[in-house]
Design a protein around this motif. Sequence first.
Motif, mmCIF file in Angstrom:
data_model
loop_
_atom_site.group_PDB
_atom_site.id
_atom_site.type_symbol
_atom_site.label_atom_id
_atom_site.label_comp_id
_atom_site.label_asym_id
_atom_site.label_seq_id
_atom_site.Cartn_x
_atom_site.Cartn_y
_atom_site.Cartn_z
ATOM 1 N N ARG A 32 0.847 -1.202 0.000
ATOM 2 C CA ARG A 32 0.000 0.000 0.000
ATOM 3 C C ARG A 32 0.882 1.252 0.000
ATOM 4 N NH1 ARG A 32 -4.328 1.311 -2.180
ATOM 5 N NH2 ARG A 32 -4.760 -0.892 -1.889
ATOM 6 N N VAL A 35 2.011 1.745 -3.467
ATOM 7 C CA VAL A 35 0.975 2.344 -4.317
ATOM 8 C C VAL A 35 1.078 3.866 -4.237
ATOM 9 C CG1 VAL A 35 -1.515 2.728 -4.570
ATOM 10 C CG2 VAL A 35 -0.650 0.405 -4.209
ATOM 11 N N TYR A 36 1.077 4.400 -3.023
ATOM 12 C CA TYR A 36 1.138 5.851 -2.853
ATOM 13 C C TYR A 36 2.465 6.416 -3.336
ATOM 14 C CZ TYR A 36 -2.938 4.918 0.047
ATOM 15 O OH TYR A 36 -4.156 4.499 0.498
ATOM 16 N N ALA A 38 4.381 5.214 -5.723
ATOM 17 C CA ALA A 38 4.416 5.188 -7.190
ATOM 18 C C ALA A 38 3.493 6.233 -7.808
ATOM 19 C CB ALA A 38 4.038 3.798 -7.701
ATOM 20 N N GLU A 39 2.360 6.504 -7.172
ATOM 21 C CA GLU A 39 1.354 7.375 -7.779
ATOM 22 C C GLU A 39 1.453 8.840 -7.360
ATOM 23 O OE1 GLU A 39 -2.233 4.137 -8.434
ATOM 24 O OE2 GLU A 39 -2.439 5.642 -6.845
ATOM 25 N N THR A 123 3.562 0.228 -11.680
ATOM 26 C CA THR A 123 2.520 1.232 -11.436
ATOM 27 C C THR A 123 1.822 0.973 -10.104
ATOM 28 O OG1 THR A 123 0.812 -0.108 -12.483
ATOM 29 C CG2 THR A 123 2.091 1.390 -13.922
ATOM 30 N N GLY A 124 1.096 1.984 -9.647
ATOM 31 C CA GLY A 124 0.285 1.814 -8.459
ATOM 32 C C GLY A 124 -0.734 0.702 -8.638
ATOM 33 N N TYR A 127 0.900 -2.620 -7.964
ATOM 34 C CA TYR A 127 1.084 -2.836 -6.521
ATOM 35 C C TYR A 127 -0.243 -3.149 -5.839
ATOM 36 C CZ TYR A 127 5.938 -1.349 -6.834
ATOM 37 O OH TYR A 127 7.267 -1.263 -7.143
ATOM 38 N N ARG A 128 -1.336 -2.522 -6.307
ATOM 39 C CA ARG A 128 -2.661 -2.843 -5.751
ATOM 40 C C ARG A 128 -3.007 -4.303 -6.008
ATOM 41 N NH1 ARG A 128 -3.887 2.135 -7.655
ATOM 42 N NH2 ARG A 128 -4.492 3.630 -6.070
#
Length: 149
Positions: A32, A35-36, A38-39, A123-124, A127-128
């Motif tokens: 998680r 995710v943040y 990367a995005e 990408t996010g 990862y999600r």
Amino acid sequence: MSDLLADFYLWTKAFHVMSVLAWMAGLFYLPRLFVYHAEQVKACSDAEAMFQVMERRLLKAIMNPAMISTWVFGLALVMTPGIVDWSMVWPWTKAASVLAMTAFHMWLGGRRKDFAAGRNTLTGRRYRMMNELPTLLMIVIVLSVIVKF
């Protein structure tokens, strides 16, 4: 040795469960964070430095010790007489899932090194998707141990 393991069985099981809980928390949280990272985070920013610290500390100070203690206490349980019947299917499905969980942990460690070196290419969204793997493995492990299918 087997008498000692039998005498401390409940303690060993308790420490195994606590270790698993800490490890799983990290396995859910680190992807998680990725995710943040990367995005939302720009290279060389204060936010990136903060994410780097958070990711490194989570992996090194919580997840790695929790994984090691999970393995140590889990192996102690396996060696305790009368606990595991290897002729059944459940210990094999649990073992395969724990090995997969360990491989995922190592994969996360590699991705953390990629972020630290500025080489992240995932990408996010990726990862999600990967964040679902520990949940699936946890389901298999819990059903294996409790239901003993």
